[in-house]
Write a protein that holds these residues in place. Structure first.
Motif, PDB file in Angstrom:
ATOM      1  N   VAL A 248     -77.775  44.943  -6.719  1.00  0.00           N
ATOM      2  CA  VAL A 248     -77.449  43.749  -7.506  1.00  0.00           C
ATOM      3  C   VAL A 248     -78.452  43.650  -8.647  1.00  0.00           C
ATOM      4  CG1 VAL A 248     -77.239  41.242  -7.511  1.00  0.00           C
ATOM      5  CG2 VAL A 248     -76.519  42.550  -5.496  1.00  0.00           C
ATOM      6  N   ASN A 249     -77.981  43.622  -9.879  1.00  0.00           N
ATOM      7  CA  ASN A 249     -78.859  43.528 -11.027  1.00  0.00           C
ATOM      8  C   ASN A 249     -79.546  42.164 -11.026  1.00  0.00           C
ATOM      9  OD1 ASN A 249     -79.302  42.618 -14.033  1.00  0.00           O
ATOM     10  ND2 ASN A 249     -79.292  44.861 -14.056  1.00  0.00           N
ATOM     11  N   GLN A 250     -80.863  42.163 -10.907  1.00  0.00           N
ATOM     12  CA  GLN A 250     -81.579  40.901 -10.752  1.00  0.00           C
ATOM     13  C   GLN A 250     -81.463  40.008 -11.983  1.00  0.00           C
ATOM     14  OE1 GLN A 250     -85.673  40.624  -9.016  1.00  0.00           O
ATOM     15  NE2 GLN A 250     -86.143  39.528 -10.904  1.00  0.00           N
ATOM     16  N   ALA A 251     -81.600  40.576 -13.171  1.00  0.00           N
ATOM     17  CA  ALA A 251     -81.526  39.759 -14.379  1.00  0.00           C
ATOM     18  C   ALA A 251     -80.178  39.062 -14.489  1.00  0.00           C
ATOM     19  CB  ALA A 251     -81.779  40.625 -15.609  1.00  0.00           C
ATOM     20  N   ALA A 252     -79.110  39.786 -14.154  1.00  0.00           N
ATOM     21  CA  ALA A 252     -77.775  39.195 -14.202  1.00  0.00           C
ATOM     22  C   ALA A 252     -77.629  38.094 -13.156  1.00  0.00           C
ATOM     23  CB  ALA A 252     -76.713  40.277 -13.985  1.00  0.00           C
ATOM     24  N   LEU A 253     -78.189  38.324 -11.966  1.00  0.00           N
ATOM     25  CA  LEU A 253     -78.092  37.311 -10.914  1.00  0.00           C
ATOM     26  C   LEU A 253     -78.864  36.055 -11.294  1.00  0.00           C
ATOM     27  CD1 LEU A 253     -77.204  36.393  -8.120  1.00  0.00           C
ATOM     28  CD2 LEU A 253     -79.227  37.541  -7.175  1.00  0.00           C
ATOM     29  N   VAL A 254     -80.047  36.212 -11.837  1.00  0.00           N
ATOM     30  CA  VAL A 254     -80.832  35.056 -12.271  1.00  0.00           C
ATOM     31  C   VAL A 254     -80.059  34.256 -13.315  1.00  0.00           C
ATOM     32  CG1 VAL A 254     -82.892  34.357 -13.565  1.00  0.00           C
ATOM     33  CG2 VAL A 254     -83.089  36.019 -11.702  1.00  0.00           C
ATOM     34  N   LYS A 255     -79.448  34.948 -14.239  1.00  0.00           N
ATOM     35  CA  LYS A 255     -78.655  34.274 -15.276  1.00  0.00           C
ATOM     36  C   LYS A 255     -77.471  33.540 -14.655  1.00  0.00           C
ATOM     37  CE  LYS A 255     -76.492  35.212 -19.776  1.00  0.00           C
ATOM     38  NZ  LYS A 255     -76.128  36.274 -20.755  1.00  0.00           N
ATOM     39  N   ALA A 256     -76.808  34.179 -13.704  1.00  0.00           N
ATOM     40  CA  ALA A 256     -75.653  33.556 -13.046  1.00  0.00           C
ATOM     41  C   ALA A 256     -76.054  32.287 -12.310  1.00  0.00           C
ATOM     42  CB  ALA A 256     -75.014  34.548 -12.076  1.00  0.00           C
ATOM     43  N   ALA A 265     -76.820  32.095  -3.962  1.00  0.00           N
ATOM     44  CA  ALA A 265     -76.975  33.456  -3.446  1.00  0.00           C
ATOM     45  C   ALA A 265     -77.973  33.445  -2.304  1.00  0.00           C
ATOM     46  CB  ALA A 265     -77.451  34.405  -4.552  1.00  0.00           C
ATOM     47  N   ALA A 266     -77.871  34.452  -1.437  1.00  0.00           N
ATOM     48  CA  ALA A 266     -78.845  34.666  -0.372  1.00  0.00           C
ATOM     49  C   ALA A 266     -79.294  36.115  -0.445  1.00  0.00           C
ATOM     50  CB  ALA A 266     -78.232  34.368   0.988  1.00  0.00           C
ATOM     51  N   LEU A 267     -80.602  36.319  -0.395  1.00  0.00           N
ATOM     52  CA  LEU A 267     -81.163  37.654  -0.579  1.00  0.00           C
ATOM     53  C   LEU A 267     -82.181  37.959   0.507  1.00  0.00           C
ATOM     54  CD1 LEU A 267     -81.946  37.347  -4.410  1.00  0.00           C
ATOM     55  CD2 LEU A 267     -79.886  38.352  -3.376  1.00  0.00           C
ATOM     56  N   ASP A 268     -82.102  39.177   1.019  1.00  0.00           N
ATOM     57  CA  ASP A 268     -83.110  39.672   1.951  1.00  0.00           C
ATOM     58  C   ASP A 268     -83.826  40.887   1.371  1.00  0.00           C
ATOM     59  OD1 ASP A 268     -84.465  39.746   4.527  1.00  0.00           O
ATOM     60  OD2 ASP A 268     -83.284  41.541   4.962  1.00  0.00           O
ATOM     61  N   VAL A 269     -83.338  41.396   0.239  1.00  0.00           N
ATOM     62  CA  VAL A 269     -83.846  42.636  -0.344  1.00  0.00           C
ATOM     63  C   VAL A 269     -84.062  42.459  -1.838  1.00  0.00           C
ATOM     64  CG1 VAL A 269     -82.879  44.198   1.392  1.00  0.00           C
ATOM     65  CG2 VAL A 269     -81.444  43.435  -0.495  1.00  0.00           C
ATOM     66  N   TYR A 270     -85.022  43.242  -2.381  1.00  0.00           N
ATOM     67  CA  TYR A 270     -85.455  43.023  -3.756  1.00  0.00           C
ATOM     68  C   TYR A 270     -85.804  44.356  -4.415  1.00  0.00           C
ATOM     69  CZ  TYR A 270     -85.843  38.633  -1.325  1.00  0.00           C
ATOM     70  OH  TYR A 270     -85.545  37.545  -0.547  1.00  0.00           O
ATOM     71  N   ASP A 271     -85.829  44.353  -5.737  1.00  0.00           N
ATOM     72  CA  ASP A 271     -86.165  45.575  -6.470  1.00  0.00           C
ATOM     73  C   ASP A 271     -87.550  46.074  -6.102  1.00  0.00           C
ATOM     74  OD1 ASP A 271     -83.751  45.152  -7.656  1.00  0.00           O
ATOM     75  OD2 ASP A 271     -84.526  44.787  -9.673  1.00  0.00           O
ATOM     76  N   THR A 272     -88.505  45.151  -6.013  1.00  0.00           N
ATOM     77  CA  THR A 272     -89.876  45.471  -5.619  1.00  0.00           C
ATOM     78  C   THR A 272     -90.212  44.675  -4.367  1.00  0.00           C
ATOM     79  OG1 THR A 272     -90.534  45.831  -7.922  1.00  0.00           O
ATOM     80  CG2 THR A 272     -92.284  45.442  -6.326  1.00  0.00           C
ATOM     81  N   GLU A 273     -90.700  45.365  -3.350  1.00  0.00           N
ATOM     82  CA  GLU A 273     -91.070  44.692  -2.104  1.00  0.00           C
ATOM     83  C   GLU A 273     -92.478  45.094  -1.702  1.00  0.00           C
ATOM     84  OE1 GLU A 273     -88.102  45.535   0.845  1.00  0.00           O
ATOM     85  OE2 GLU A 273     -86.489  44.668  -0.352  1.00  0.00           O
ATOM     86  N   PRO A 276     -93.041  40.220  -5.780  1.00  0.00           N
ATOM     87  CA  PRO A 276     -94.213  39.704  -6.509  1.00  0.00           C
ATOM     88  C   PRO A 276     -94.196  38.175  -6.600  1.00  0.00           C
ATOM     89  CG  PRO A 276     -93.276  41.594  -7.650  1.00  0.00           C
ATOM     90  CD  PRO A 276     -92.305  41.234  -6.559  1.00  0.00           C
ATOM     91  N   ALA A 277     -95.387  37.608  -6.595  1.00  0.00           N
ATOM     92  CA  ALA A 277     -95.520  36.143  -6.611  1.00  0.00           C
ATOM     93  C   ALA A 277     -94.925  35.521  -7.855  1.00  0.00           C
ATOM     94  CB  ALA A 277     -96.989  35.757  -6.476  1.00  0.00           C
ATOM     95  N   ASP A 278     -94.907  36.270  -8.957  1.00  0.00           N
ATOM     96  CA  ASP A 278     -94.405  35.708 -10.210  1.00  0.00           C
ATOM     97  C   ASP A 278     -92.944  36.071 -10.471  1.00  0.00           C
ATOM     98  OD1 ASP A 278     -94.715  38.399 -10.677  1.00  0.00           O
ATOM     99  OD2 ASP A 278     -95.817  38.185 -12.558  1.00  0.00           O
ATOM    100  N   ASN A 279     -92.255  36.617  -9.486  1.00  0.00           N
ATOM    101  CA  ASN A 279     -90.850  36.962  -9.687  1.00  0.00           C
ATOM    102  C   ASN A 279     -90.023  35.698  -9.921  1.00  0.00           C
ATOM    103  OD1 ASN A 279     -87.926  37.559  -8.645  1.00  0.00           O
ATOM    104  ND2 ASN A 279     -88.853  39.563  -8.976  1.00  0.00           N
ATOM    105  N   GLU A 280     -89.122  35.766 -10.886  1.00  0.00           N
ATOM    106  CA  GLU A 280     -88.364  34.581 -11.292  1.00  0.00           C
ATOM    107  C   GLU A 280     -87.477  34.034 -10.185  1.00  0.00           C
ATOM    108  OE1 GLU A 280     -86.024  33.056 -15.309  1.00  0.00           O
ATOM    109  OE2 GLU A 280     -86.195  35.205 -14.900  1.00  0.00           O
TER     110      GLU A 280
END
Length: 325
Positions: A248-256, A265-273, A276-280
């Protein structure tokens, strides 16, 4: 006595030594070190791992490409949880003379968590729980969002493998309609898995009240869910990703989420794990329900993973390695 030294990596919850009996290894004279955090800097990671001859890793938390393996001359045995680890270059390890073993993967932790997240979204459970614990003046007894009932709603499954099929079974128990799509799916395959073939990816996103991602991460599945797909979803629909972050493209999801294309949305997985504390995404708690990659973490899974990790190490020390990858 053994001259081996062993490290257990990425034991975030410090449970590895509690979930299995490690005495077959310690009585052989093997020293055990447990690390409860992930290092992403390559030089620091090499410095940490270089002393060890045996590494026990939790699947894909720390990646082991050929470039890293080549810098670990003392490494003789690598045991991964699961019999498939896309973050580990098994062929490179073999060429370097490193034995690679795995464990079984049992239970339905991922599908169970997916349903917990789906129900949490549908019934707004976390915000309601927080509200019930608040004594602030003016706190409302109920908020303005009406819970989304499941009966008669449509669950769209991207992927219909073992996890997708278990999702379909549970969805039908809730009285939901189940549709599915993947790149090579046929109507016959979908029917055999307990779902209706959506016909196309576009139709799945248009029709679904809940979309759940269940496919494996590969070059073909990166950004499989992007802005075009999210714009097709109903404004009342929810997306759940318990597969892998880059699908799932994170930038697109944040915009949505910010622009209310979807309800949440519900997420258990991320681009970087770890995330990061500053992730949007962390700023959108009113729209996104997040867990820290718990999809294969439960008591049953941990007991199997670490018990069989001990077995792999013990058998290697005996000269008869098992479950070779």
């Amino acid at each position: 006595m053994s001259q081996h030294t062993l490290a257990v990596l990425d034991d975030y919850q410090n449970v590895s030594l509690k979930m299995a009996d490690w005495t077959p290894i310690t009585t052989a004279g093997v020293q055990i070190t447990v690390f409860d955090n992930t290092i992403t800097d390559t030089d620091a990671l090499v410095a940490r791992l270089r002393p060890f001859s045996i590494l026990c890793i939790m699947r894909e938390r720390t990646k082991f490409p050929a470039s890293l393996l080549a810098q670990l001359p003392n490494l003789k045995l690598l045991v991964t949880t699961g019999m498939r680890n896309l973050g580990l270059d098994v062929e490179a390890a073999k060429k370097l003379g490193i034995t690679v073993c795995g464990t079984q993967s049992g239970g339905n932790a991922t599908s169970e968590l997916t349903w917990a997240l789906l129900l949490g979204l549908a019934y707004n459970i976390v915000p309601n729980h927080i509200r019930m614990g608040s004594s602030a003046p003016g706190t409302k007894w109920q908020d303005g969002r009406i819970p989304t009932g499941l009966n008669g709603k449509t669950l769209g499954l991207i992927g219909l493998g073992r996890l997708g099929k278990s999702m379909a079974i549970i969805a039908k128990a809730f009285g939901m309609n189940v549709i599915a799509w993947s790149t090579n799916m046929t109507p016959e395959f979908a029917a055999a898995g307990g779902a209706m073939f959506a016909g196309s990816k576009e139709e799945l996103f248009k029709q679904s009240d809940f979309v759940s991602v269940q496919v494996v991460l590969s070059p073909r599945s990166v950004d499989l869910v992007n802005e075009a797909e999210l714009r097709l979803m109903k404004k009342t629909a929810f997306l759940i990703n318990t597969a892998r972050g880059p699908i799932v493209n994170q930038a697109a999801l944040v915009k949505a989420l910010k622009e209310d294309w979807i309800a949440g949305a519900a997420l258990d997985v991320y681009d970087t794990e770890p995330l990061p504390a500053d992730n949007e995404l962390r700023t959108l708690s009113d729209k996104v329900l997040m867990t820290p990659h718990m999809g294969y973490v439960n008591d049953y899974s941990y007991e199997m993973y670490y018990r069989e990790t001990v077995e792999c190490v013990a058998k290697y020390l005996e000269g008869t390695p098992i479950r070779l990858l």
